[in-house]
Design a protein around this motif. Structure first.
Motif: not given
Length: 308
Positions: A171-172, A174-176, A179-181
């Motif tokens: 989860e840490r 996810r943005e870097s 990248q997935t929702a």
């Protein structure tokens, strides 16, 4: 032609040891859990305590496959993108927190990517060809291509599979890095492929990977033309997204049912096999693995009941 003799999956769906999973599939909610079998039926209790989830899944699924086919596997090919994350994290935390120079090697030994295929070999007492492939989101397709080459070489019963697991640390990233929702999930799928038809429902016609896929639609058309068929003749497209939805007779985003783990396209093969089992008029299913940008995996599955 490469015939699928049997297939097993352990996922967030109720997919293990089911005659047909297609009608049981449900889109995953944000909060979901891995549906695990009773591993004591496949792994001795003493060993079970030492094994992480991904190793338990690999052993159970492979043993369930071995029970359904008459011959021992004469090749094992496994794909995994991130390997045994639980043991990797445990090993790194131990290095960072334990003082002194004496560390238990267990977590390190079980953290390597090829631990999955190695543990399967040990539990099955199988000394045949054994290989692990790690190519991010294309790990399963590369493992599958290796398995198909083994069939071409004359091997009769080849175990091909893929497994990846989710841990909270992802989860840490996810943005870097990731990248997935989609929700991060855990899954393992193993299948037995052979050059003999046997009682199989479906066969793998072709599999191809592209590591620099700048024009996916053109590559898909080239892949189909080489087999030969076209998008118009594909009865179902299973895709990690919706890029080809408008061109499909039937379209399903397999990640809606698998969640996000890099080798989820292996579960799409299970979905395709059981869709063909249920739909007697279905002829071909195309799996498009575009889970990661600029990477493309294509697998063409064909029903054994319909002549080409």
């Amino acid at each position: 032609m490469y015939f699928i003799q049997h297939i097993e999956s352990i996922t967030h769906q109720d997919s293990f040891q089911k005659d047909n999973i297609w009608n049981e599939l449900k889109p995953l909610e944000a909060e979901n859990a891995l549906i695990s079998p009773d591993y004591k039926n496949y792994i001795p209790a003493a060993a079970l305590r030492r094994l992480s989830t991904i190793l338990r899944m690999g052993i159970a699924a492979s043993k369930a496959c071995q029970e359904k086919v008459p011959n021992e596997f004469d090749a094992i090919s496994v794909g995994t993108a991130l390997g045994c994350l639980t043991d990797t994290e445990k090993f790194l935390v131990t290095i960072n927190t334990v003082s002194g120079d004496v560390l238990s090697p267990t977590a390190f030994i079980q953290s390597t990517h090829n631990t999955i295929s190695g543990q399967i070999s040990l539990d099955l007492k199988n000394h045949a060809y054994n290989m692990t492939h790690t190519q991010n989101a294309l790990s399963f397709e590369v493992a599958l291509k290796d398995g198909l080459l083994c069939v071409d070489e004359g091997k009769n019963s080849v175990l091909v599979g893929a497994a990846d697991e989710a841990i909270p640390f992802l989860e840490r990233l996810r943005e870097s890095l990731i990248q997935t929702a989609l929700p991060f999930t855990t899954g393992a799928t193993f299948l037995v492929v052979s050059g003999e038809k046997g009682n199989s429902t479906a066969a793998i016609e072709a599999c191809e990977v592209y590591f620099a896929a700048e024009n996916p639609k053109e590559l898909v058309n080239q892949f189909l033309a080489a087999n030969p068929c076209s998008l118009d003749s594909i009865d179902l497209i299973l895709e990690a997204g919706s890029d080809f939805k408008s061109a499909a007779k039937n379209h399903v985003s397999f990640t809606d049912y698998s969640g996000f783990y890099q080798s989820a396209s292996a579960f799409a093969v299970h979905m395709a096999n059981d869709w063909l089992l249920q739909n007697s008029t279905g002829k071909r299913v195309l799996i498009i693995n575009n889970l990661e940008s600029n990477k493309l995996g294509l697998t063409l599955i064909r029903s054994n009941e319909v002549e080409a």
